[in-house]
Structures are given as structure tokens and as C-alpha cells.
Design a protein around this motif. Sequence first.
Motif, PDB file in Angstrom:
ATOM      1  N   ASP A 124     -25.999   3.583  -5.713  1.00 34.63           N
ATOM      2  CA  ASP A 124     -26.581   4.355  -4.789  1.00 34.63           C
ATOM      3  C   ASP A 124     -25.511   4.728  -3.602  1.00 34.63           C
ATOM      4  N   LYS A 125     -24.272   4.801  -3.687  1.00 36.50           N
ATOM      5  CA  LYS A 125     -23.205   5.330  -2.851  1.00 36.50           C
ATOM      6  C   LYS A 125     -22.870   6.503  -2.906  1.00 36.50           C
ATOM      7  N   PHE A 126     -22.414   7.153  -1.880  1.00 41.40           N
ATOM      8  CA  PHE A 126     -21.713   8.456  -2.176  1.00 41.40           C
ATOM      9  C   PHE A 126     -20.697   8.486  -1.111  1.00 41.40           C
ATOM     10  N   LYS A 127     -19.393   9.250  -1.401  1.00 38.24           N
ATOM     11  CA  LYS A 127     -18.358   9.214  -0.663  1.00 38.24           C
ATOM     12  C   LYS A 127     -18.531  10.718   0.341  1.00 38.24           C
ATOM     13  N   ARG A 128     -18.525  10.813   1.308  1.00 35.47           N
ATOM     14  CA  ARG A 128     -18.561  12.079   2.255  1.00 35.47           C
ATOM     15  C   ARG A 128     -17.260  12.075   2.820  1.00 35.47           C
ATOM     16  N   THR A 129     -16.627  13.573   2.404  1.00 30.71           N
ATOM     17  CA  THR A 129     -15.293  13.856   2.905  1.00 30.71           C
ATOM     18  C   THR A 129     -15.233  15.135   3.542  1.00 30.71           C
TER      19      THR A 129
ATOM     20  N   GLN B 173     -11.269  12.063   7.612  1.00 29.23           N
ATOM     21  CA  GLN B 173     -12.520  11.743   7.784  1.00 29.23           C
ATOM     22  C   GLN B 173     -13.387  11.465   6.453  1.00 29.23           C
ATOM     23  N   VAL B 174     -13.431  10.180   6.305  1.00 31.99           N
ATOM     24  CA  VAL B 174     -14.150   9.722   4.775  1.00 31.99           C
ATOM     25  C   VAL B 174     -15.230   8.629   5.140  1.00 31.99           C
ATOM     26  N   ASP B 175     -16.112   8.773   4.670  1.00 26.05           N
ATOM     27  CA  ASP B 175     -17.067   7.486   4.801  1.00 26.05           C
ATOM     28  C   ASP B 175     -17.894   7.310   3.689  1.00 26.05           C
ATOM     29  N   THR B 176     -18.574   6.256   3.407  1.00 22.04           N
ATOM     30  CA  THR B 176     -19.577   6.049   2.701  1.00 22.04           C
ATOM     31  C   THR B 176     -20.862   6.122   3.057  1.00 22.04           C
ATOM     32  N   ILE B 177     -21.819   6.813   2.277  1.00 21.67           N
ATOM     33  CA  ILE B 177     -23.203   6.827   2.679  1.00 21.67           C
ATOM     34  C   ILE B 177     -24.171   6.494   1.618  1.00 21.67           C
TER      35      ILE B 177
ATOM     36  N   PHE C 244     -17.388  27.720   9.963  1.00 19.02           N
ATOM     37  CA  PHE C 244     -17.906  26.426   9.516  1.00 19.02           C
ATOM     38  C   PHE C 244     -17.063  25.242   9.760  1.00 19.02           C
ATOM     39  N   GLU C 245     -17.076  24.835  11.022  1.00 17.82           N
ATOM     40  CA  GLU C 245     -16.054  23.776  11.359  1.00 17.82           C
ATOM     41  C   GLU C 245     -16.307  22.469  10.648  1.00 17.82           C
ATOM     42  N   HIS C 246     -17.528  22.153  10.286  1.00 21.22           N
ATOM     43  CA  HIS C 246     -17.577  20.796   9.428  1.00 21.22           C
ATOM     44  C   HIS C 246     -18.206  21.025   8.016  1.00 21.22           C
ATOM     45  N   ILE C 247     -17.452  21.043   7.040  1.00 23.47           N
ATOM     46  CA  ILE C 247     -17.775  21.098   5.761  1.00 23.47           C
ATOM     47  C   ILE C 247     -17.150  19.868   5.108  1.00 23.47           C
ATOM     48  N   TYR C 248     -18.404  19.144   4.315  1.00 22.08           N
ATOM     49  CA  TYR C 248     -18.307  17.919   3.755  1.00 22.08           C
ATOM     50  C   TYR C 248     -18.467  18.107   2.362  1.00 22.08           C
ATOM     51  N   VAL C 249     -17.539  17.326   1.561  1.00 19.44           N
ATOM     52  CA  VAL C 249     -18.020  17.391   0.163  1.00 19.44           C
ATOM     53  C   VAL C 249     -18.486  15.829  -0.264  1.00 19.44           C
ATOM     54  N   ILE C 250     -19.535  15.871  -1.060  1.00 19.88           N
ATOM     55  CA  ILE C 250     -20.452  14.616  -1.266  1.00 19.88           C
ATOM     56  C   ILE C 250     -19.913  14.189  -2.682  1.00 19.88           C
TER      57      ILE C 250
END
Length: 141
Positions: free
Chosen positions: A129-134, A66-70, A117-123
Motif C-alpha cells: 500500500d505504498k506509493f512514491k511521490r516525486t 523531492q521524493v517521499d513515500t506515501i 503549476f509550481e508543484h507537479i508530482y508524479v505518483i
Amino acid sequence: MRKQVEASCVNKIILLMFFLTTPFFSYGQKNQYLLFDICNDSIFTSGDMKYYNIDDNLFEISRYQQVDTISGKWLKNIEFTTINKLWVEGEKLHNSIINEGVKKKSLKVIETYNQLFEHIYVIEKLQNDKFKRTRVWWIDY
């Protein structure tokens, strides 16, 4: 008419069950966000597995896929945590679950803090102005 009454009763029972069980599943369930600092943290690969190494803690990258750009605008709305805060909060949650289980005489085994902590994301900062959220799996053992 009878089917409407039955449907209404079923809906009420489902809602009641939801409200009764929510407190038991809500511990630690808010999203946890860690910031990847390119100066202090690293990414490495071992075999087919890819990991973030943040403050000497490993986070498996490929488990959830699960990777997206924010955007930076979205990033302003989130609250970051630290590894230390995760350990402290995880210990508190774990102890409260154990204490609750002892009172009810039904112990719940927590093998990893990923259950808390079911949902841990690394930013991770990209360009502009873009970041990857994994979404990651914390190797906490």
C-alpha cells in the motif's frame, strides 16, 4: 507603548500586502498529481538526467530532489489530473494572465507552465500500500 503601536501597524501593513498580492500568485498553485502507469508510461535516463515519460510528455525527476513515500490512505485524499487537463488549464491561465497584463499595461512573460503549476508530482505505485511521490519539472516546450 509606542513600540506596540508600531509593531501593530507593521503587522497590519504586512497582512494587507499579503491579501493584495495573493490573487496574483495563486493561479495554478494547487498541487498537481499525475499517476505513473507502468504499462503505458516509462522512465528513462539521458546522461545524468532522469525523466518520466507520461503520455509523450517529459518530466525531469532530479531537478527538485523531492521524493517521499506515501500510503494508500493518503492517496485517497488527492485528485489526479491528466496531461491534457494540464495543457488546457495552462493555456487558460496563460491567456488570463496575458489579458490581465494588457489591461494593466504590464505584461508578464510565461516561459514555461512550471511557472503556473509550481508543484507537479508524479505518483508511482511501489509494493503493498505504498506509493512514491516525486516532485517533477515539466518539459513543456
